[in-house]
Design an enzyme around this catalytic site. Structure first.
Site: not given
Ligand code: AP5
Ligand code: MG
Length: 218
Positions: A17, A92, A131, A164, A175
């Site tokens: 996203k 969400r 990431r 992160r 998640r």
């Protein structure tokens, strides 16, 4: 083209996203609003909201609606009626989707398009494991072969990269569970309104970008 589009980028953690929003925002000439980036901004500033959100984020849980809805809708409603936006990470759950619709209908029109990027679970885990995010502009990226985190800089702004805290295996697992349980039902909300487009997201960034562009082309 498509100036003023009100776009929601939808998909599980690691779907791309943020990556697609970075590519689309200049082309569409609309601002990118990421709820996760808003929370991380508060966290860096050490605000009470950031400190409250941190506990939920690091465990992979959703931040409560009582906190989230106001800060995201304030941002959305600060944009002029004809400007448009790319929303990433919000709504969400069905309650957030209802609140967004109420706020937008009160102001002129609803969301124009929701692009759902679906990606297989092994690919999500692979991406989140590697990431990196820019401390400056928050753009996501990954380490290429032979690159190391110490010397790699953000390709957008040259900023420092970091991992992160919620990209650890336990938080990632939670998640994805939360996405399946609480977030996926929002797809039905937008399917009913006729604005949902599903696209495959396991391909390269450029291939996914082409699919997103053709999904939002008028
Ligand atoms: P948030 O920041 O929104 O995280 P998320 O939804 O879990 O999604 P990610 O940012 O992890 O993934 P992404 O889809 O943006 O992927 P990216 O482009 O980075 O939310 C974080 C937390 O904040 C939540 O857990 C919650 O606690 C809280 N929160 C946020 N919004 C909330 C809300 N509305 N309500 C309540 N709580 C909320 O890509 C991932 C990696 O893959 C990158 O390394 C990238 O380079 C790579 N990549 C991207 N596309 C491709 C591709 N096509 N091929 C190969 N690699 C790719
Ligand atoms: Mg993101």
């Amino acid at each position: 083209m498509s100036q003023g589009l009100r776009l929601v980028l939808f998909g599980p953690p690691g779907a791309g996203k943020g990556t697609q929003a970075q590519l689309l925002k200049d082309w569409l000439k609309v601002p990118h609003i990421s709820s996760g980036d808003l929370f991380r901004h508060h966290l860096r500033q050490g605000t009470p909201l950031g400190l409250e959100a941190k506990g939920y984020m690091n465990k992979g849980e959703l931040v409560p609606d009582s906190v989230t809805i106001d800060i995201v809708l304030d941002k959305v409603l600060s944009i002029s009626d004809d400007e448009g936006f790319i929303l990433d990470g919000f709504p969400r759950n069905p309650h957030q989707a209802n609140e967004l619709e109420k706020a937008l209908v009160g102001n002129s029109r609803n969301v124009d398009k929701v692009v759902h990027i679906h990606v297989s679970q092994p690919e999500l885990l692979r991406r989140l494991g590697g990431r990196l995010v820019c401390r400056g502009c928050q753009a996501p990226s990954s380490l290429g072969e032979g690159e190391d985190i110490g010397s790699k800089k953000c390709s957008q702004c040259g900023g420092e990269l970091y991992q992160r805290e919620d990209d650890n295996p336990e938080a990632v697992k939670r998640r994805i569970e939360i996405y399946r349980e609480e977030t996926e039902p929002v797809l039905g909300f937008y399917r009913e309104r006729g604005v949902l487009v599903d696209i495959p997201g396991d391909n390269t960034v450029d291939e996914v970008n082409k699919q997103v562009i053709s999904a939002i082309a008028p």
